[in-house]
Structures are given as structure tokens and as C-alpha cells.
Design a protein around this motif. Sequence first.
Motif, PDB file in Angstrom:
ATOM      1  N   ILE A 181       0.833  -1.207   0.000  1.00 28.63           N
ATOM      2  CA  ILE A 181       0.000   0.000   0.000  1.00 28.63           C
ATOM      3  C   ILE A 181       0.864   1.252   0.000  1.00 28.63           C
ATOM      4  O   ILE A 181       0.653   2.180  -0.787  1.00 28.63           O
ATOM      5  CB  ILE A 181      -0.946   0.007   1.211  1.00 28.63           C
ATOM      6  CG1 ILE A 181      -1.916  -1.178   1.160  1.00 28.63           C
ATOM      7  CG2 ILE A 181      -1.719   1.333   1.277  1.00 28.63           C
ATOM      8  CD1 ILE A 181      -2.846  -1.190  -0.023  1.00 28.63           C
ATOM      9  N   ASP A 182       1.853   1.315   0.882  1.00 28.57           N
ATOM     10  CA  ASP A 182       2.692   2.517   0.997  1.00 28.57           C
ATOM     11  C   ASP A 182       3.572   2.732  -0.226  1.00 28.57           C
ATOM     12  O   ASP A 182       3.725   3.855  -0.708  1.00 28.57           O
ATOM     13  CB  ASP A 182       3.587   2.433   2.234  1.00 28.57           C
ATOM     14  CG  ASP A 182       2.916   2.950   3.491  1.00 28.57           C
ATOM     15  OD1 ASP A 182       1.757   3.408   3.405  1.00 28.57           O
ATOM     16  OD2 ASP A 182       3.543   2.903   4.566  1.00 28.57           O
ATOM     17  N   SER A 183       4.185   1.664  -0.717  1.00 31.16           N
ATOM     18  CA  SER A 183       5.186   1.810  -1.775  1.00 31.16           C
ATOM     19  C   SER A 183       4.584   2.092  -3.143  1.00 31.16           C
ATOM     20  O   SER A 183       5.227   2.705  -3.991  1.00 31.16           O
ATOM     21  CB  SER A 183       6.060   0.555  -1.859  1.00 31.16           C
ATOM     22  OG  SER A 183       5.328  -0.539  -2.382  1.00 31.16           O
ATOM     23  N   LYS A 184       3.364   1.586  -3.375  1.00 29.80           N
ATOM     24  CA  LYS A 184       2.725   1.742  -4.688  1.00 29.80           C
ATOM     25  C   LYS A 184       3.579   1.115  -5.790  1.00 29.80           C
ATOM     26  O   LYS A 184       3.582   1.563  -6.941  1.00 29.80           O
ATOM     27  CB  LYS A 184       2.455   3.230  -4.978  1.00 29.80           C
ATOM     28  CG  LYS A 184       1.587   3.896  -3.914  1.00 29.80           C
ATOM     29  CD  LYS A 184       1.629   5.400  -3.995  1.00 29.80           C
ATOM     30  CE  LYS A 184       2.906   6.004  -3.461  1.00 29.80           C
ATOM     31  NZ  LYS A 184       3.073   5.874  -1.990  1.00 29.80           N
ATOM     32  N   LEU A 185       4.324   0.067  -5.454  1.00 29.72           N
ATOM     33  CA  LEU A 185       5.224  -0.579  -6.402  1.00 29.72           C
ATOM     34  C   LEU A 185       4.507  -1.658  -7.215  1.00 29.72           C
ATOM     35  O   LEU A 185       3.527  -2.248  -6.757  1.00 29.72           O
ATOM     36  CB  LEU A 185       6.390  -1.244  -5.666  1.00 29.72           C
ATOM     37  CG  LEU A 185       7.415  -0.321  -4.996  1.00 29.72           C
ATOM     38  CD1 LEU A 185       8.408  -1.148  -4.193  1.00 29.72           C
ATOM     39  CD2 LEU A 185       8.138   0.537  -6.025  1.00 29.72           C
ATOM     40  N   ARG A 186       5.026  -1.900  -8.405  1.00 29.00           N
ATOM     41  CA  ARG A 186       4.574  -3.050  -9.180  1.00 29.00           C
ATOM     42  C   ARG A 186       4.946  -4.319  -8.424  1.00 29.00           C
ATOM     43  O   ARG A 186       5.895  -4.332  -7.638  1.00 29.00           O
ATOM     44  CB  ARG A 186       5.230  -3.066 -10.558  1.00 29.00           C
ATOM     45  CG  ARG A 186       4.844  -1.893 -11.444  1.00 29.00           C
ATOM     46  CD  ARG A 186       5.552  -1.964 -12.780  1.00 29.00           C
ATOM     47  NE  ARG A 186       5.196  -0.833 -13.639  1.00 29.00           N
ATOM     48  CZ  ARG A 186       5.821   0.338 -13.624  1.00 29.00           C
ATOM     49  NH1 ARG A 186       6.854   0.527 -12.800  1.00 29.00           N
ATOM     50  NH2 ARG A 186       5.433   1.312 -14.425  1.00 29.00           N
ATOM     51  N   ALA A 187       4.232  -5.393  -8.697  1.00 29.32           N
ATOM     52  CA  ALA A 187       4.462  -6.646  -7.983  1.00 29.32           C
ATOM     53  C   ALA A 187       5.913  -7.103  -8.083  1.00 29.32           C
ATOM     54  O   ALA A 187       6.515  -7.532  -7.090  1.00 29.32           O
ATOM     55  CB  ALA A 187       3.535  -7.733  -8.527  1.00 29.32           C
ATOM     56  N   SER A 188       6.500  -6.999  -9.277  1.00 28.61           N
ATOM     57  CA  SER A 188       7.871  -7.476  -9.469  1.00 28.61           C
ATOM     58  C   SER A 188       8.870  -6.696  -8.628  1.00 28.61           C
ATOM     59  O   SER A 188       9.854  -7.259  -8.127  1.00 28.61           O
ATOM     60  CB  SER A 188       8.262  -7.387 -10.946  1.00 28.61           C
ATOM     61  OG  SER A 188       8.119  -6.054 -11.421  1.00 28.61           O
ATOM     62  N   ASP A 189       8.637  -5.408  -8.459  1.00 25.19           N
ATOM     63  CA  ASP A 189       9.532  -4.588  -7.636  1.00 25.19           C
ATOM     64  C   ASP A 189       9.301  -4.839  -6.146  1.00 25.19           C
ATOM     65  O   ASP A 189      10.246  -4.857  -5.357  1.00 25.19           O
ATOM     66  CB  ASP A 189       9.324  -3.099  -7.940  1.00 25.19           C
ATOM     67  CG  ASP A 189       9.826  -2.709  -9.322  1.00 25.19           C
ATOM     68  OD1 ASP A 189      10.860  -3.252  -9.739  1.00 25.19           O
ATOM     69  OD2 ASP A 189       9.181  -1.870  -9.975  1.00 25.19           O
ATOM     70  N   LEU A 190       8.046  -5.050  -5.774  1.00 20.08           N
ATOM     71  CA  LEU A 190       7.720  -5.271  -4.363  1.00 20.08           C
ATOM     72  C   LEU A 190       8.340  -6.557  -3.833  1.00 20.08           C
ATOM     73  O   LEU A 190       8.990  -6.558  -2.783  1.00 20.08           O
ATOM     74  CB  LEU A 190       6.199  -5.316  -4.185  1.00 20.08           C
ATOM     75  CG  LEU A 190       5.701  -5.569  -2.763  1.00 20.08           C
ATOM     76  CD1 LEU A 190       6.039  -4.393  -1.849  1.00 20.08           C
ATOM     77  CD2 LEU A 190       4.196  -5.827  -2.757  1.00 20.08           C
ATOM     78  N   VAL A 191       8.161  -7.651  -4.556  1.00 21.12           N
ATOM     79  CA  VAL A 191       8.644  -8.939  -4.049  1.00 21.12           C
ATOM     80  C   VAL A 191      10.168  -9.034  -4.062  1.00 21.12           C
ATOM     81  O   VAL A 191      10.745  -9.861  -3.355  1.00 21.12           O
ATOM     82  CB  VAL A 191       8.043 -10.133  -4.836  1.00 21.12           C
ATOM     83  CG1 VAL A 191       6.523 -10.156  -4.694  1.00 21.12           C
ATOM     84  CG2 VAL A 191       8.446 -10.089  -6.309  1.00 21.12           C
ATOM     85  N   SER A 192      10.820  -8.189  -4.861  1.00 19.88           N
ATOM     86  CA  SER A 192      12.280  -8.245  -4.932  1.00 19.88           C
ATOM     87  C   SER A 192      12.967  -7.190  -4.069  1.00 19.88           C
ATOM     88  O   SER A 192      14.178  -6.963  -4.199  1.00 19.88           O
ATOM     89  CB  SER A 192      12.751  -8.116  -6.388  1.00 19.88           C
ATOM     90  OG  SER A 192      12.297  -6.908  -6.965  1.00 19.88           O
ATOM     91  N   LEU A 193      12.210  -6.548  -3.174  1.00 21.26           N
ATOM     92  CA  LEU A 193      12.816  -5.604  -2.238  1.00 21.26           C
ATOM     93  C   LEU A 193      13.852  -6.327  -1.376  1.00 21.26           C
ATOM     94  O   LEU A 193      13.622  -7.445  -0.903  1.00 21.26           O
ATOM     95  CB  LEU A 193      11.755  -4.989  -1.328  1.00 21.26           C
ATOM     96  CG  LEU A 193      10.875  -3.877  -1.912  1.00 21.26           C
ATOM     97  CD1 LEU A 193       9.763  -3.525  -0.934  1.00 21.26           C
ATOM     98  CD2 LEU A 193      11.701  -2.642  -2.251  1.00 21.26           C
TER      99      LEU A 193
END
Length: 210
Positions: free
Chosen positions: A57-69
Amino acid sequence: MPTTDESNSSANRPTPWNKGQLVGQKRPLKPKDVWSIRARLEIEGRERDLALFNLAIDSKLRASDLVSLRIEDVQVGGRARERATIIQQKTARPVQFELTDGTRKAVQVWLMHRGSGAGFVFPSRARSQSHLSTRQYARLVHGWVTDAGLDSPAYGTHSMRRTKAAQIYRKTGNLRAVQLLLGHRKLESTVRYLGIEVDDALSISEQLDL
């Protein structure tokens, strides 16, 4: 009539992941839905899912970017960052996002439980993958919205990305701010992404008395 080779080719073709599913722009969550999902995850003690949901919610990232944090993306000196910057995989452009108090707390709790001071924030439980896959993330999202009593096919990982952006737009009408937060190259992309209609634009215009 198809030849034998054509028939075999069709039979061997992999089934699309979204076959039989509702495809199209996914709805953003409403504030009450966010609170409902967050409360359920807290009550059930699902530390990883709570950190993942809050970051989504906070990051507003695409799924690929979120899971690879990676841990260093969201934590420094053993403390969760207030702001983070990553390079988007799709555009190779940097994008910034904030971590609110609740998200920082959830991330801290999850990382303490996860252990280790390096690597991915959300490592995969499958040996063949280094971090949580976008497919598994999508399954988690559908589980969250289903448990919240929402129509699961109407929501997806892009719902997480759109939720805060949609609220910012509704409260401020500031498309440029939303464009920067989503990391879009063109303002037109942000307009399409938010599904802004002419009535929305006129409503914002009517609030301005010059």
C-alpha cells in the motif's frame, strides 16, 4: 481443418495463467477495506503478510519490484527507513516511497522474525526461487480480499499499487504528484492508470473559483 502438426502444437501450448479469470483494470481498495485486511492480519499474527500488505500500500510498487525488495532497501542500521528509493525493473528509473509508522513497525517485527541482516525482505519458501514470486504474491492478495468479503476477481496486485495513489488523487487532484509516486514517464499513463474520466476532471475544475 488443422493439420496433425497444428493440433499437436495447440495441445503443447501452455495454458495462459489468466484463462477463465476476469481480466482488466483492477479496483483499488477503499480505506475501510485496507483497515479490515490490516486488522485481520494483525489479529491472526501473520507477520510476513502484514509487512507485505503494508509495504504494498505505501510503496505503490509493481508486484515485481515489491517482491524483490532487499532488506537494505527498507532498513538501515537495524531500523526501518522512513523513505526508500529503488530502481524500477520495468523502466530502470528511480522511484521513492514513504514508510508510514504502521508499516515501519510491521517491517521491523517481520525482519526480527525472519532473521539475517541481508537478502530479500520476503524470501521464497521454495528452494528454486530466491524471493517470493509474483504468482505467490497474487495468491496472497486474492486470499486477503476474499477474507475481507470482497469480490476476489475484481482485485489483484495492481489494486495494491493503485489504492493509495487513487486516494491521493481523490483528495488533492494532483496528477503530477501521483505520476511521480507511481514512477510513470508520461502524465497520460497516470490518467489511464487511475481511470480518470472527464467528469472527474470537471469536478476538480469546479472546486476552483478564480
